[in-house]
Design a protein around this motif. Structure first.
Motif, PDB file in Angstrom:
ATOM      1  N   GLU A   1       0.831  -1.198   0.000  1.00 24.68           N
ATOM      2  CA  GLU A   1       0.000   0.000   0.000  1.00 24.68           C
ATOM      3  C   GLU A   1       0.866   1.248   0.000  1.00 24.68           C
ATOM      4  OE1 GLU A   1      -4.142   1.613   1.766  1.00 24.68           O
ATOM      5  OE2 GLU A   1      -3.536  -0.483   1.861  1.00 24.68           O
ATOM      6  N   ARG A   2       0.423   2.243  -0.750  1.00 20.55           N
ATOM      7  CA  ARG A   2       1.107   3.526  -0.822  1.00 20.55           C
ATOM      8  C   ARG A   2       0.529   4.468   0.225  1.00 20.55           C
ATOM      9  NH1 ARG A   2       5.806   5.087  -3.680  1.00 20.55           N
ATOM     10  NH2 ARG A   2       5.730   7.334  -4.077  1.00 20.55           N
ATOM     11  N   VAL A   3       1.394   5.075   1.019  1.00 23.00           N
ATOM     12  CA  VAL A   3       0.982   6.077   1.995  1.00 23.00           C
ATOM     13  C   VAL A   3       1.849   7.303   1.776  1.00 23.00           C
ATOM     14  CG1 VAL A   3       0.689   6.645   4.430  1.00 23.00           C
ATOM     15  CG2 VAL A   3       0.328   4.292   3.656  1.00 23.00           C
ATOM     16  N   GLY A   4       1.262   8.333   1.190  1.00 23.67           N
ATOM     17  CA  GLY A   4       2.056   9.504   0.829  1.00 23.67           C
ATOM     18  C   GLY A   4       3.092   9.129  -0.207  1.00 23.67           C
ATOM     19  N   GLU A   5       4.333   9.425   0.081  1.00 25.31           N
ATOM     20  CA  GLU A   5       5.429   9.109  -0.838  1.00 25.31           C
ATOM     21  C   GLU A   5       6.070   7.755  -0.556  1.00 25.31           C
ATOM     22  OE1 GLU A   5       6.198  11.040  -3.472  1.00 25.31           O
ATOM     23  OE2 GLU A   5       4.438  12.171  -2.841  1.00 25.31           O
ATOM     24  N   GLN A   6       5.583   7.056   0.449  1.00 27.32           N
ATOM     25  CA  GLN A   6       6.203   5.800   0.881  1.00 27.32           C
ATOM     26  C   GLN A   6       5.349   4.597   0.493  1.00 27.32           C
ATOM     27  OE1 GLN A   6       9.331   5.293   2.810  1.00 27.32           O
ATOM     28  NE2 GLN A   6       8.808   3.370   1.798  1.00 27.32           N
ATOM     29  N   THR A   7       6.010   3.574  -0.063  1.00 24.16           N
ATOM     30  CA  THR A   7       5.346   2.304  -0.337  1.00 24.16           C
ATOM     31  C   THR A   7       5.601   1.350   0.821  1.00 24.16           C
ATOM     32  OG1 THR A   7       5.556   2.552  -2.733  1.00 24.16           O
ATOM     33  CG2 THR A   7       5.200   0.330  -1.893  1.00 24.16           C
ATOM     34  N   TYR A   8       4.530   0.817   1.385  1.00 25.62           N
ATOM     35  CA  TYR A   8       4.625  -0.125   2.499  1.00 25.62           C
ATOM     36  C   TYR A   8       4.312  -1.538   2.005  1.00 25.62           C
ATOM     37  CZ  TYR A   8       4.732   3.638   5.984  1.00 25.62           C
ATOM     38  OH  TYR A   8       5.083   4.729   6.753  1.00 25.62           O
ATOM     39  N   VAL A   9       5.028  -2.510   2.544  1.00 23.25           N
ATOM     40  CA  VAL A   9       4.743  -3.919   2.289  1.00 23.25           C
ATOM     41  C   VAL A   9       4.549  -4.598   3.643  1.00 23.25           C
ATOM     42  CG1 VAL A   9       5.622  -6.111   1.401  1.00 23.25           C
ATOM     43  CG2 VAL A   9       6.009  -4.006   0.110  1.00 23.25           C
TER      44      VAL A   9
END
Length: 290
Positions: A147-155
């Motif tokens: 999931e994308r949160v702002g400029e950061q991609t989280y896994v």
């Protein structure tokens, strides 16, 4: 003239400016993260309080097999009810709630996994019931969520994804060019989730690392890798590990002296409390205030 303050002013200045002002007032994205359950009910109050305020609720797996040394005795009915409530939440909010599987879920769900990667505290008396439950609800669970949160991609996953394990899966199952593999790509996430099918590649989920077994490999799978296995040095850009921020559980913390272990591109949060990913925060992930 309407009394809409800044929004009315934006509209009078033109449609493009209106859209820009509306974007400026966008509510920051939030993800509520629920670490390993193991029969505990710490998830209930935060989830029911926040589910309509956050964008996503991600459970990191391991719903059964409680720890006897925590001094809490759960009846079989309590364990089943806790799991049933979590699944019902997913059914009520299918787009908002993400249910990931852990090794303690997979050893009930998959006979193939159980043969080679069965974990501790496996309940043989209720194995058949749990096996049926996980398979009846198989479509509600997955291994990895991006999931994308702002400029950061989280896994998000149960135990995190290491360079060694990705290389092993690719060499034995996918046969792709190494430079084509990145955790930031949806296709790679889908390929990892597809390992949970009954066909080729499922044995890759049962790979155990040396932290858990004397005969284990360098690092374990997405269901088995311990936090110290993620600290093994690797090329900075290997498989796009530097392009994402991983969040996982699996390696138990007591939650009193330490809430999580965090490195530049990952956080291990198995400390019996909930966490929040907040686009408006300077931190990539933080323990949820009680």
């Amino acid at each position: 003239m309407s009394d809409l303050g800044g929004i009315d002013m934006c509209y009078r200045e033109g449609k493009d400016e209106f859209s820009e002002c509306m974007n400026d007032t966008k509510v920051p994205k939030q993800i509520l993260v629920i670490p390993d359950i193991h029969g505990r009910r710490f998830w209930r109050e935060p989830v029911h309080r926040m589910i309509y305020d956050v964008d996503r609720v991600v459970f990191l797996g391991d719903y059964l097999d409680p720890y006897p040394d925590e001094g809490v005795v759960y009846s079989p009915e309590e364990l089943r009810q806790n799991l049933t409530e979590i699944v019902a939440l997913k059914q009520e909010q299918p787009e908002k709630v993400v249910l990931l599987k852990g090794n303690h879920d997979q050893h009930y769900a998959s006979e193939k996994f159980r043969e080679t990667g069965c974990g501790t505290r496996f309940d043989r008396l209720r194995c058949r019931d749990y096996h049926k439950f996980f398979n009846d609800h198989a479509a509600l669970f997955k291994l990895v969520h991006k999931e994308r949160v702002g400029e950061q991609t989280y896994v998000f996953s149960h135990a995190g994804i290491t360079m060694y394990w990705l290389h092993k899966v690719n060499s034995m199952v996918w046969h792709l060019e190494d430079n084509k593999i990145s955790l930031s790509d949806d296709e790679v996430i889908e390929r990892i989730n597809a390992l949970d099918d009954c066909g080729i590649g499922q044995e890759m989920l049962a790979v155990v690392g040396r932290s858990r077994s004397f005969l284990g490999e360098k690092t374990g799978s997405v269901l088995w890798a311990d936090i110290d296995e993620h600290s093994i040095p690797h090329s900075h850009n290997a498989y796009g590990l530097n392009q994402v921020f991983q969040v996982f559980g699996h390696t138990r913390l007591d939650g009193s002296m330490m809430d999580m272990i965090e490195y530049d591109n990952l956080a291990m949060v198995d400390s019996q409390r909930c966490f929040l990913v907040d686009e408006a925060s300077a931190s990539k992930i933080s323990p949820l205030d009680v």
